[in-house]
Design a protein around this motif. Sequence first.
Motif, short mmCIF file in Angstrom:
data_model
loop_
_atom_site.label_atom_id
_atom_site.label_comp_id
_atom_site.label_asym_id
_atom_site.label_seq_id
_atom_site.Cartn_x
_atom_site.Cartn_y
_atom_site.Cartn_z
N GLU A 29 0.74 -1.19 -0.02
CA GLU A 29 -0.13 0.03 0.02
C GLU A 29 0.88 1.15 -0.02
OE1 GLU A 29 -3.49 2.02 -0.49
OE2 GLU A 29 -3.15 -0.06 -0.41
N ARG A 30 1.97 1.40 0.65
CA ARG A 30 2.76 2.46 0.89
C ARG A 30 3.48 2.79 -0.60
NH1 ARG A 30 7.96 3.16 0.77
NH2 ARG A 30 8.31 0.83 1.60
N LEU A 31 3.94 1.59 -1.27
CA LEU A 31 4.51 2.01 -2.52
C LEU A 31 3.75 2.23 -3.53
CD1 LEU A 31 7.24 -0.92 -2.57
CD2 LEU A 31 7.54 1.52 -2.37
N TRP A 32 2.44 1.67 -3.37
CA TRP A 32 1.38 2.15 -4.54
C TRP A 32 0.78 3.41 -4.14
CZ3 TRP A 32 -3.92 3.24 -4.50
CH2 TRP A 32 -4.59 3.15 -5.95
N GLN A 33 0.53 3.88 -3.08
CA GLN A 33 0.14 5.20 -2.95
C GLN A 33 1.20 6.18 -3.08
OE1 GLN A 33 -2.68 6.43 -2.03
NE2 GLN A 33 -3.75 4.46 -1.19
N SER A 34 2.39 5.87 -3.04
CA SER A 34 3.50 7.07 -3.31
C SER A 34 4.00 7.04 -4.97
CB SER A 34 4.85 6.82 -2.45
OG SER A 34 5.38 5.37 -3.06
N SER A 35 3.47 6.23 -5.72
CA SER A 35 3.67 5.96 -7.06
C SER A 35 2.66 6.72 -7.72
CB SER A 35 4.04 4.61 -7.37
OG SER A 35 4.24 4.62 -8.98
N GLU A 36 2.96 7.28 -9.01
CA GLU A 36 2.12 8.12 -9.70
C GLU A 36 1.70 7.24 -10.99
OE1 GLU A 36 3.29 12.10 -10.37
OE2 GLU A 36 3.27 12.47 -8.24
N TRP A 37 2.61 6.39 -11.12
CA TRP A 37 2.34 5.53 -12.43
C TRP A 37 2.13 4.01 -12.12
CZ3 TRP A 37 5.97 1.68 -12.99
CH2 TRP A 37 6.95 1.58 -12.11
N ALA A 42 -2.38 -1.86 -16.10
CA ALA A 42 -2.60 -2.72 -15.01
C ALA A 42 -3.79 -2.56 -14.18
CB ALA A 42 -1.30 -2.35 -13.92
N ARG A 43 -4.02 -3.77 -13.28
CA ARG A 43 -5.04 -3.70 -12.50
C ARG A 43 -4.36 -3.68 -10.90
NH1 ARG A 43 -9.20 -8.05 -15.01
NH2 ARG A 43 -9.16 -7.12 -17.27
N ARG A 44 -5.06 -3.04 -10.10
CA ARG A 44 -4.70 -3.09 -8.62
C ARG A 44 -5.10 -4.22 -7.80
NH1 ARG A 44 -1.24 -2.80 -4.66
NH2 ARG A 44 -2.01 -1.60 -2.86
N LEU A 45 -4.25 -5.07 -7.30
CA LEU A 45 -4.69 -6.04 -6.53
C LEU A 45 -3.67 -5.86 -5.24
CD1 LEU A 45 -6.26 -8.88 -6.48
CD2 LEU A 45 -4.09 -10.14 -7.24
N PRO A 46 -4.47 -5.50 -4.33
CA PRO A 46 -3.47 -5.51 -3.01
C PRO A 46 -3.25 -6.80 -2.36
CG PRO A 46 -5.69 -3.98 -2.79
CD PRO A 46 -5.91 -4.84 -4.05
N PRO A 47 -1.85 -6.96 -2.06
CA PRO A 47 -1.42 -8.29 -1.72
C PRO A 47 -2.14 -9.00 -0.53
CG PRO A 47 0.20 -6.53 -1.49
CD PRO A 47 -0.92 -5.92 -2.14
N GLY A 107 -0.02 6.82 -16.43
CA GLY A 107 -0.43 7.23 -15.00
C GLY A 107 -1.45 6.29 -14.09
N LYS A 108 -1.29 6.16 -12.89
CA LYS A 108 -2.43 5.25 -12.44
C LYS A 108 -4.00 5.71 -12.46
CE LYS A 108 -1.35 5.37 -8.04
NZ LYS A 108 -0.64 5.33 -6.62
#
Length: 128
Positions: A29-37, A42-47, A107-108
């Motif tokens: 979550e931390r890396l995903w939130q801090s990234s803009e791309w 891609a589809r988001r799948l929280p681990p 971009g995300k």
Amino acid sequence: MNVEAITAEEAKGRLDAGEAVVFLDVRNERLWQSSEWQLPHARRLPPDQIEAHLDEVPLADLIVPYAENVEDASSVADRLADYGWPNVRPLLGGYEGWRAAGYPTEGKTPRRLSMEEAASNLQKSEGE
């Protein structure tokens, strides 16, 4: 189960050949939130929420989870394989490996707000 990783070059080659490749962004979550791309489409799948999102992962396509490192992506790939996904391969080198190879990113997709979040934001903007 240990599924075989895929290189950025092989994944890109399959995309260019018109194969159905689905990238799963499984960064924490931390890396995903801090990234803009993200990787293309891609589809988001929280681990930590795989089971809640299984219905969003197609069975017939090549599924390529990616994270900061191949170990994190491999963990998700192993779990998907255990659930019956036949064609899952974690991205070797992770998202940085993809970018280092010069392949496109995008971009995300903004996260949709829940009705509660939207109502709260509206109240805040109206000074309530």
